[in-house]
Design a protein around this motif. Structure first.
Motif, mmCIF file in Angstrom:
data_model
loop_
_atom_site.group_PDB
_atom_site.id
_atom_site.type_symbol
_atom_site.label_atom_id
_atom_site.label_comp_id
_atom_site.label_asym_id
_atom_site.label_seq_id
_atom_site.Cartn_x
_atom_site.Cartn_y
_atom_site.Cartn_z
ATOM 1 N N GLY A 67 0.819 -1.218 0.000
ATOM 2 C CA GLY A 67 0.000 0.000 0.000
ATOM 3 C C GLY A 67 0.849 1.261 0.000
ATOM 4 O O GLY A 67 2.012 1.259 0.434
ATOM 5 N N LEU A 68 0.256 2.345 -0.472
ATOM 6 C CA LEU A 68 0.988 3.608 -0.600
ATOM 7 C C LEU A 68 0.317 4.738 0.178
ATOM 8 O O LEU A 68 0.607 5.904 -0.045
ATOM 9 C CB LEU A 68 1.091 3.986 -2.087
ATOM 10 N N SER A 69 -0.586 4.373 1.118
ATOM 11 C CA SER A 69 -1.253 5.407 1.907
ATOM 12 C C SER A 69 -1.089 5.178 3.411
ATOM 13 O O SER A 69 -1.817 5.757 4.211
ATOM 14 C CB SER A 69 -2.750 5.461 1.569
ATOM 15 N N TYR A 327 6.493 13.392 -3.926
ATOM 16 C CA TYR A 327 5.221 13.740 -3.297
ATOM 17 C C TYR A 327 4.180 13.053 -4.172
ATOM 18 O O TYR A 327 4.067 13.342 -5.361
ATOM 19 C CB TYR A 327 5.047 15.255 -3.307
ATOM 20 N N LYS A 328 3.443 12.089 -3.582
ATOM 21 C CA LYS A 328 2.583 11.223 -4.386
ATOM 22 C C LYS A 328 1.115 11.547 -4.204
ATOM 23 O O LYS A 328 0.677 11.796 -3.088
ATOM 24 C CB LYS A 328 2.797 9.754 -3.985
ATOM 25 N N ASN A 329 0.406 11.502 -5.300
ATOM 26 C CA ASN A 329 -1.037 11.610 -5.220
ATOM 27 C C ASN A 329 -1.702 10.698 -6.223
ATOM 28 O O ASN A 329 -1.157 10.446 -7.291
ATOM 29 C CB ASN A 329 -1.470 13.053 -5.476
ATOM 30 N N LEU A 369 -5.453 9.473 -12.279
ATOM 31 C CA LEU A 369 -4.112 10.014 -12.549
ATOM 32 C C LEU A 369 -3.207 9.812 -11.345
ATOM 33 O O LEU A 369 -3.583 10.148 -10.220
ATOM 34 C CB LEU A 369 -4.209 11.518 -12.819
ATOM 35 N N HIS A 370 -2.007 9.306 -11.577
ATOM 36 C CA HIS A 370 -0.996 9.272 -10.520
ATOM 37 C C HIS A 370 -0.127 10.503 -10.701
ATOM 38 O O HIS A 370 0.565 10.644 -11.711
ATOM 39 C CB HIS A 370 -0.165 7.995 -10.598
ATOM 40 N N LEU A 371 -0.229 11.383 -9.744
ATOM 41 C CA LEU A 371 0.492 12.657 -9.800
ATOM 42 C C LEU A 371 1.687 12.541 -8.863
ATOM 43 O O LEU A 371 1.532 12.495 -7.643
ATOM 44 C CB LEU A 371 -0.472 13.762 -9.350
HETATM 45 C C1 2HG Z 1 0.619 2.293 -10.630
HETATM 46 O O1 2HG Z 1 -0.401 2.447 -11.281
HETATM 47 C C2 2HG Z 1 0.512 2.148 -9.152
HETATM 48 O O2 2HG Z 1 1.741 2.193 -11.154
HETATM 49 C C3 2HG Z 1 1.494 3.031 -8.364
HETATM 50 O O3 2HG Z 1 -0.800 2.381 -8.724
HETATM 51 C C4 2HG Z 1 1.294 4.478 -8.591
HETATM 52 O O4 2HG Z 1 3.317 4.937 -7.393
HETATM 53 C C5 2HG Z 1 2.289 5.396 -7.858
HETATM 54 O O5 2HG Z 1 2.010 6.613 -7.771
#
Ligand code: 2HG
Ligand code: ZN
Length: 456
Positions: A67-69, A327-329, A369-371
């Motif tokens: 997870g990333l949150s 900085y991830k979103n 969108l991954h920002l």
């Molecule tokens: C992806 O789509 C993952 O590659 C990771 O959900 C997105 O790291 C990320 O911001």
């Protein structure tokens, strides 16, 4: 007391184990669990919850920790409940095309099991070799084929979970049709471990798709991404429509030593996957995009190996930029709003933080969108994170203005809980708290995640 329930090998308290199982892939949080337990049965999970209730001890459920949150981070003496030892496929019904997994089964183990039965589990993402089914369900994981197959939620036909009352909830048990009122299964999906510890899941499987082709199309202007999406969606059965910017491509090529797909660099690239039988019409769609001035060049896979190397350009981005502590979103808006949203964010960052670089990629066919903003060389991590934090309300206001989501697929966890109000109304948050109190009256299930602990 737990020693009477679990064997010694099911409890770890050494520093290395606490550091490993006490966190997920999110950085920046204190990692300080008191112990890690590895139950092997539903009954043991019930006993662990009972133990926690008696002592007012918070529990943090832990799956593949991808997870990333911060949903699986234990920062203040919590007991981490790892599902690593509950990793068996328990049942398979060919008539129902349904498989029952314990929570700790890896995503790619399930995918392979389905293929071995000439069936298919379509939810897929880069972390499929580490992520576990229980975690996927708890976060309603999305990934790269949502455009064709939907989210994890769409495949869950039943689940078992232990609530914060130490009771076993058996939800839906694999039925396709069940019109008997509130469907608790869907409350548990995406609940981030705050309503129950998911121990078993019944999943639907489907017919495997025909062979797939992958095309990468160079698109100079962001607004034209949607024109390209439209012509391909009309012509072919699209399984994935992903995108990334030239900066993202540059980073993944440097990190993984890969070659760019097109002769000349272009501002944006769309990765499109479709059925092999649609190859001819995909060419026509590309011709249309070319003559419309929306696309400039493209490459198409000629073999399964080539398809995989084109996919690597997209799936390798996240790990390639990790070294910049970005900085991830992870946000979503309706598909038609993607270009103007992206341009507004770009304009805002350029005007206010001229030394920051935005690395765009994501699942554009889902409006997700991954920002990622890369930390400039030489800037201290803490200073950069503080700047990112200060930027969040501005970006989330742009999301809220479009009734978008501040978390499209990674979840709220610790990272976004203070910003939940940008996507959910006071009324909704109030009802969420009511549900939390009902399922978890002692506030021991992943407290402080999703909803703030103090007012929960
Ligand atoms: C992806 O789509 C993952 O590659 C990771 O959900 C997105 O790291 C990320 O911001
Ligand atoms: Zn993603």
């Amino acid at each position: 007391m737990l020693a009477g329930v679990l064997e010694a090998k099911q409890i770890k308290t050494d520093a290395a184990a606490l550091a490993k199982w006490g966190k997920d892939w999110t950085n920046g949080y204190t990692v300080a669990p008191s112990a890690i337990v590895f139950p092997e049965s539903n009954q043991q999970v019930i006993e662990i919850v009972r133990y926690a209730i008696d002592r007012g001890l918070p529990l943090v459920p832990s799956g593949g920790r991808t997870g990333l949150s911060g949903g699986a981070v234990a920062s203040s003496g919590e007991l981490v409940v790892s599902f690593d030892r509950m990793n068996h496929i328990l049942d398979f019904s060919p008539q129902d095309r349904r498989v029952t997994c314990q929570a700790g089964v890896l995503t790619n183990t399930l995918q392979q099991f389905a293929l071995d039965q000439q069936l298919y589990y379509p939810v897929d993402f880069a972390s499929s070799g580490s992520s576990q089914i229980g975690g996927n369900v708890a976060t309603n994981a999305g990934g790269i084929r949502v455009i064709r197959y939907g989210l994890t939620r769409d495949w869950v036909v039943g689940l078992r979970a232990v609530t914060g009352r130490a009771t076993m909830l058996n939800c839906n048990a694999g039925l396709i049709k069940n019109a008997t009122g509130y469907d608790f299964r869907h409350l548990l999906v995406g609940s981030e471990g705050t309503l129950g510890l998911i121990t078993e899941v019944d999943l639907r499987l489907t017919t495997p798709p025909p062979a797939q082709k992958v095309m990468i199309v160079g698109i100079p202007e962001v607004k034209n991404l949607l024109n390209v999406l439209q012509v391909f969606s009309r012509a072919t059965k699209v399984s994935a429509f992903e995108f990334f910017s030239d900066l993202a491509l540059e980073k993944v090529c440097a990190h993984r030593k890969l070659t760019p797909p097109l002769r000349h660099s272009v501002a944006y690239y769309a990765l499109i996957e479709f059925d092999d039988s649609d190859t001819e019409v995909a060419f026509d769609a590309f011709e249309q995009a070319l003559s419309g001035g929306w696309a400039v060049d493209a490459v198409m896979s000629q073999s399964e190996a080539q398809a995989q190397s084109l996919w690597a350009l997209r799936e390798g981005i996240s790990e390639s930029i990790a070294q910049y502590t970005p900085y991830k979103n992870d946000v979503s808006v309706c598909i038609h709003q993607v270009p103007e949203f992206l341009e507004e964010v770009d304009g805002f960052v350029q005007a206010n933080y001229p030394d920051f670089e935005v690395c765009w990629y994501g699942h554009i066919g889902d409006g997700n969108l991954h920002l990622n903003i890369l930390r400039p060389q030489g800037m201290d991590v803490a200073e950069f994170m503080a700047k990112g934090h200060a930027m969040s309300p501005k970006i989330f206001a742009m999301v809220a203005a479009r009734q978008g989501s501040i978390s499209a697929e990674h979840g709220v966890g610790l990272l976004k809980q203070e910003f939940l109000g940008y996507s959910r109304s006071d009324e909704e948050i109030d009802l969420m708290r009511g549900l939390k109190a009902l399922f978890d009256p002692h506030q021991i299930l992943n407290p402080g995640k999703l909803l703030k602990a103090t007012t929960a």
